[in-house]
Design a protein around this motif. Structure first.
Motif, short mmCIF file in Angstrom:
data_model
loop_
_atom_site.label_atom_id
_atom_site.label_comp_id
_atom_site.label_asym_id
_atom_site.label_seq_id
_atom_site.Cartn_x
_atom_site.Cartn_y
_atom_site.Cartn_z
N THR A 6 -1.03 0.76 -0.20
CA THR A 6 -0.44 -0.02 -1.47
C THR A 6 0.99 0.31 -1.27
O THR A 6 1.83 -0.66 -1.52
CB THR A 6 -1.05 0.78 -2.53
N ALA A 9 2.65 -1.87 1.36
CA ALA A 9 2.61 -3.31 0.72
C ALA A 9 3.73 -3.52 -0.32
O ALA A 9 4.46 -4.47 -0.37
CB ALA A 9 1.22 -3.71 0.03
N ARG A 12 7.83 -3.34 0.85
CA ARG A 12 8.24 -4.53 1.64
C ARG A 12 9.44 -5.16 0.72
O ARG A 12 10.34 -5.85 1.31
CB ARG A 12 7.35 -5.42 2.03
N LEU A 55 0.61 -10.64 -2.99
CA LEU A 55 -0.52 -9.48 -2.70
C LEU A 55 -1.65 -9.56 -3.67
O LEU A 55 -2.49 -8.82 -3.65
CB LEU A 55 0.26 -8.09 -3.13
#
Length: 180
Positions: A6, A9, A12, A55
């Protein structure tokens, strides 16, 4: 998704975690309101929002069109992550660490150290999308912020191990709550 995945992700994009926290706190926001609450530039906020949409954590409001409705809301998965993101974001601000933790990979590296990975090669293996340079920069930022300590290990060849400091303890607990 485990906490490290998590954080990788979300990490980023610099403003992704704060944007998710603000969307959850308000129950959805118009884009300009999100920009103002983050204090980010419009392009940075747009990238973070697009990243959250990619996402599957945020979505354009299907009922948008009424002036009082928010343009963007969280998906069920985003709402599940919301409280942990708010806690982590607010804690980082309270500790004066928001800037450091918004840097790319800082939270992911801190989470990897929390998971017991201590040496550079272990951290690299645990976060495979991270380049050596990015890992070195993240470690440097965390060292400068006093969140981790570096210890030299005698051997042939000598190596370094990283461990969290007391200052990192509340952040590590908040990172542990990030699971969906």
């Amino acid at each position: 998704m485990d906490p490290l995945a998590t954080l990788i992700a979300l990490g980023r994009r610099r403003w992704a975690l704060p944007a998710l926290a603000e969307l959850h706190r308000a129950g959805g926001l118009k884009f300009i309101t999100l920009v103002n609450s983050l204090g980010a530039s419009r392009p940075a906020a747009r990238e973070a929002l697009d990243h959250l949409i990619a996402l599957g954590l945020a979505t354009p409001n299907p009922g948008y069109g009424h002036p009082l409705r928010p343009e963007y809301i969280l998906t069920p998965r985003g709402r599940a992550l919301g409280p942990a993101c708010i806690a982590l974001h607010d804690l980082a601000r309270r500790l004066g660490l928001a800037e450091v933790l918004r840097r790319r990979w800082s939270l992911a590296v801190l989470a990897a150290i929390r998971a017991g990975r201590r040496r550079f090669s272990e951290l690299k293996a645990y976060t495979p999308t991270l380049t050596d340079r990015a890992l070195a920069l993240a470690l440097k930022d965390l060292l400068a912020a006093g969140l981790i300590a570096r210890r030299l290990i005698d051997g042939a060849p000598p190596s370094a191990a990283y461990q969290p400091t007391r200052r990192a303890t509340p952040l590590l607990a908040a990172i542990g709550n990030l699971s969906s």
